[in-house]
Design a protein around this motif. Structure first.
Motif, mmCIF file in Angstrom:
data_model
loop_
_atom_site.group_PDB
_atom_site.id
_atom_site.type_symbol
_atom_site.label_atom_id
_atom_site.label_comp_id
_atom_site.label_asym_id
_atom_site.label_seq_id
_atom_site.Cartn_x
_atom_site.Cartn_y
_atom_site.Cartn_z
ATOM 1 N N ALA A 76 0.823 -1.216 0.000
ATOM 2 C CA ALA A 76 0.000 0.000 0.000
ATOM 3 C C ALA A 76 0.853 1.259 0.000
ATOM 4 O O ALA A 76 0.363 2.346 -0.346
ATOM 5 C CB ALA A 76 -0.943 0.000 1.192
ATOM 6 N N ASN A 77 2.131 1.135 0.381
ATOM 7 C CA ASN A 77 3.011 2.298 0.363
ATOM 8 C C ASN A 77 3.235 2.803 -1.059
ATOM 9 O O ASN A 77 3.573 3.969 -1.262
ATOM 10 C CB ASN A 77 4.357 1.931 1.000
ATOM 11 N N ILE A 78 3.050 1.899 -2.041
ATOM 12 C CA ILE A 78 3.146 2.280 -3.446
ATOM 13 C C ILE A 78 1.766 2.605 -4.000
ATOM 14 O O ILE A 78 1.548 3.631 -4.628
ATOM 15 C CB ILE A 78 3.768 1.137 -4.293
ATOM 16 N N SER A 79 0.810 1.695 -3.730
ATOM 17 C CA SER A 79 -0.528 1.844 -4.301
ATOM 18 C C SER A 79 -1.525 1.083 -3.440
ATOM 19 O O SER A 79 -1.401 -0.128 -3.277
ATOM 20 C CB SER A 79 -0.554 1.305 -5.739
ATOM 21 N N VAL A 80 -2.527 1.786 -2.928
ATOM 22 C CA VAL A 80 -3.561 1.127 -2.131
ATOM 23 C C VAL A 80 -4.385 0.169 -2.992
ATOM 24 O O VAL A 80 -4.614 -0.980 -2.601
ATOM 25 C CB VAL A 80 -4.455 2.164 -1.423
ATOM 26 N N PRO A 81 -4.831 0.592 -4.212
ATOM 27 C CA PRO A 81 -5.550 -0.371 -5.063
ATOM 28 C C PRO A 81 -4.697 -1.582 -5.423
ATOM 29 O O PRO A 81 -5.183 -2.712 -5.453
ATOM 30 C CB PRO A 81 -5.905 0.448 -6.313
ATOM 31 N N CYS A 83 -2.314 -2.869 -3.621
ATOM 32 C CA CYS A 83 -2.216 -3.703 -2.423
ATOM 33 C C CYS A 83 -3.480 -4.530 -2.239
ATOM 34 O O CYS A 83 -3.411 -5.738 -1.971
ATOM 35 C CB CYS A 83 -1.977 -2.826 -1.204
ATOM 36 N N LEU A 84 -4.638 -3.896 -2.390
ATOM 37 C CA LEU A 84 -5.905 -4.619 -2.242
ATOM 38 C C LEU A 84 -6.006 -5.736 -3.270
ATOM 39 O O LEU A 84 -6.437 -6.853 -2.954
ATOM 40 C CB LEU A 84 -7.079 -3.655 -2.391
ATOM 41 N N PHE A 85 -5.592 -5.439 -4.495
ATOM 42 C CA PHE A 85 -5.647 -6.445 -5.555
ATOM 43 C C PHE A 85 -4.740 -7.621 -5.215
ATOM 44 O O PHE A 85 -5.140 -8.792 -5.317
ATOM 45 C CB PHE A 85 -5.236 -5.831 -6.893
ATOM 46 N N ALA A 86 -3.497 -7.320 -4.782
ATOM 47 C CA ALA A 86 -2.539 -8.383 -4.470
ATOM 48 C C ALA A 86 -3.032 -9.243 -3.310
ATOM 49 O O ALA A 86 -2.974 -10.477 -3.369
ATOM 50 C CB ALA A 86 -1.174 -7.772 -4.137
ATOM 51 N N VAL A 87 -3.529 -8.603 -2.244
ATOM 52 C CA VAL A 87 -3.966 -9.341 -1.057
ATOM 53 C C VAL A 87 -5.197 -10.180 -1.366
ATOM 54 O O VAL A 87 -5.253 -11.380 -1.066
ATOM 55 C CB VAL A 87 -4.242 -8.368 0.106
ATOM 56 N N LEU A 88 -6.202 -9.561 -1.982
ATOM 57 C CA LEU A 88 -7.477 -10.253 -2.189
ATOM 58 C C LEU A 88 -7.368 -11.348 -3.246
ATOM 59 O O LEU A 88 -7.922 -12.441 -3.078
ATOM 60 C CB LEU A 88 -8.559 -9.239 -2.584
#
Length: 550
Positions: A76-81, A83-88
């Motif tokens: 998320a430090n780079i991109s919140v969307p 991060c969400l995509f990677a995690v989910l």
């Protein structure tokens, strides 16, 4: 089992796996992290409900999301969307793997086969996750022991996937021990002994290897290196400084350290960030543009003073073609351009080879499956320069350096590539006596991301029995010996350079030679189990049709 019980067990599994991961420092918890998920599967099957795949998917997903979020929230430090995509999405893929195993258990009644099935399904998933365009093998189970390589010295035979297999076996043994504890004391003692031996034997073997191999490290070919950590701010400096200014920053920190015996200066990924034309450097004919190509003259001036000096640096390069390629963009009617993330070697003769990063980061350097996810292209994370899909090499290349009159082959993994054991071992297989890693982890800031990435280089050292020299823009840069010990590790966020003497190695390990053979074996078992399930389902359908006829 109530739905909230399932949720709690799932979250417990995710919590155990997440807190086992570094830098939290509790890797032993990984031997219990799968137990809640196995328990959920057993209870769901005992109720005999249908829709087993979907129930398994829903049951596992909360825990898998928690595991991914705890360990990789720093994206998320780079991109919140992003991060969400990677995690989910990664959690979804893990849950689907679990759900497929859970659904297939019903058709393979032999209890002894279930752990083998799980290992086959899970390691097949980890193997495929190393290979396709949505690749994200950060949480391969065997990576957990990067913080304690002294207990997995046998990775030189099995690779990190051998660690995944070990973890799965111990989790199932612990689960069976818990189940038998109150019901069958005799069986409990047998299982307790099995757990003890399964934990102890690999650690003892590793300890023996650790002590014996330390005495066998070949020190006949010393290589004096200087590792550069320029600590350039990726957001406020990197693309506001010219290539020449970046070179001068590097010069200011290495100048006091260079001697006539220095063999190699290793500079990190994107130390020369502004795109330069590849062919100008290949032909040693850069244009008269000091701000863009002045770094070449700087290297040339240093090799005039130190004629035995070699440089390996990370560059952003560009090439032109008169025909389209898979990733080249049209720049004029008959001209196509392609960008690369490149490691380039220089010596007294100028250009001495290049290697384009071939394992690209999904979403930052390569857009995965554009025909499917094309509508998400606007969300692609921009790390400066071109954020379109980059060109890449089809195989690993090694650089040949002249070190004290002897040729030395050096393999250079670029950033993300250092996660891939099967990729890095190709450098050793091609004769690299020294492994290097160049990276720029500063996009993530001072989060667990850069530390996790550094730790994985320790596994690559063990797998290939090579010194690994790691240059990171902001840290952690390191010198790692063939046992995975960090002989030197810089602090994060410090501008520095480190001189050190490492030693070229020539021994080819079993893993360097054969790669991820465990994964290939598990892939075969996965196919066999699926065939058995399909045959049983076909037999069931045929039986029902026969009953209808009568």
């Amino acid at each position: 089992m109530k739905w909230y019980h399932i949720l709690l067990y799932s979250l417990l599994g995710g919590l155990l796996l997440g807190t086992a991961w570094y830098p939290y420092g509790l890797p032993f918890l990984v031997f219990f992290g799968l137990i809640p998920f196995i328990f959920i599967s057993d209870r769901l099957l005992q109720k005999g409900k249908k829709l087993n795949f979907w129930r398994g998917l829903v049951a596992a997903y909360p825990g898998m999301v928690l595991w991914n979020a705890i360990t990789t929230y720093w994206i998320a430090n780079i991109s919140v969307p992003g991060c969400l995509f990677a995690v989910l999405v990664n959690a979804l893929l893990m849950s689907m793997t679990f759900a497929l195993w859970h659904a297939c258990r019903k058709w393979i009644p032999s209890t002894w086969a279930h752990p083998i099935m799980f290992a086959a399904f899970w390691i097949t998933f980890e193997h495929l996750h190393l290979s396709w365009e949505l690749t994200w093998p950060w949480l391969t189970l065997g990576n957990i022991f990067a913080v304690c390589p002294e207990i997995v010295q046998w990775y030189c035979v099995t690779g990190a996937l051998g660690g995944s297999l070990w973890i799965i076996i111990v989790n199932f043994l612990f689960y069976y021990l818990i189940k038998a504890f109150r019901k069958d004391r005799k069986k409990s003692w047998a299982l307790a002994g099995s757990v003890f031996l399964c934990l102890l034997i690999p650690i003892v073997i590793s300890g023996i290897q650790y002590k014996t191999y330390a005495k066998r490290i070949d020190k006949s070919t010393p290589v004096e290196v200087v590792v550069v950590q320029p600590h350039t701010d990726t957001y406020d400096e990197e693309f506001y400084m010219s290539n020449l200014e970046h070179a001068m920053r590097t010069d200011s920190i290495i100048a006091p350290l260079l001697t006539q015996s220095t063999n190699l200066v290793l500079m990190p990924e994107s130390v020369i960030p502004h795109t330069v034309m590849l062919q100008y450097l290949v032909h040693n004919n850069p244009p008269n543009s000091p701000s863009a190509y002045g770094f070449y003259q700087w290297i040339d001036s240093l090799t005039n003073i130190y004629p035995h000096l070699n440089f390996i640096a990370g560059l952003s390069t560009y090439d032109l073609f008169d025909h389209p390629t898979g990733t080249a963009k049209k720049v004029s009617e008959h001209l196509y351009g392609e960008h690369y993330n490149t490691a380039m070697c220089f010596n007294a003769n100028g250009y001495n080879g290049h290697y384009h990063k071939c394992k690209l980061v999904p979403g930052t350097e390569a857009f995965p499956y554009p025909q499917v996810f094309g509508f998400l292209e606007e969300l692609m994370i921009d790390l400066g320069g071109s954020n379109g899909t980059l060109g890449k090499d089809s195989t690993q290349k090694v650089f040949t350096l002249d070190v004290n009159g002897k040729p030395l082959k050096v393999g250079t993994a670029i950033c993300y590539e250092s996660i891939y054991g099967d990729l890095v071992r190709n450098f050793a297989k091609k004769g690299a006596g020294l492994l290097t890693v160049i990276t720029n982890d500063s996009w993530w800031g001072d989060t667990p991301g850069h530390f996790q990435h550094y730790e994985m280089s320790r596994l690559r050292a063990v797998e290939n029995r090579r010194y690994v020299v790691r240059a990171a823009n902001g840290g952690n840069s390191a010198i790692i010996d063939p046992l995975g010990n960090a002989l030197v590790m810089t602090d994060y966020g410090v501008r520095t350079a480190v001189p050190y003497t490492v030693y070229a190695q020539s021994h080819i390990t079993f893993y360097s030679k054969h790669g991820d053979y465990i994964a290939r074996t598990m892939l075969d078992l996965f196919a066999i189990f699926l065939c058995l399930v399909v045959l049983r389902l076909a037999a069931l359908v045929a039986s029902r049709e026969k009953n209808k006829e009568h």
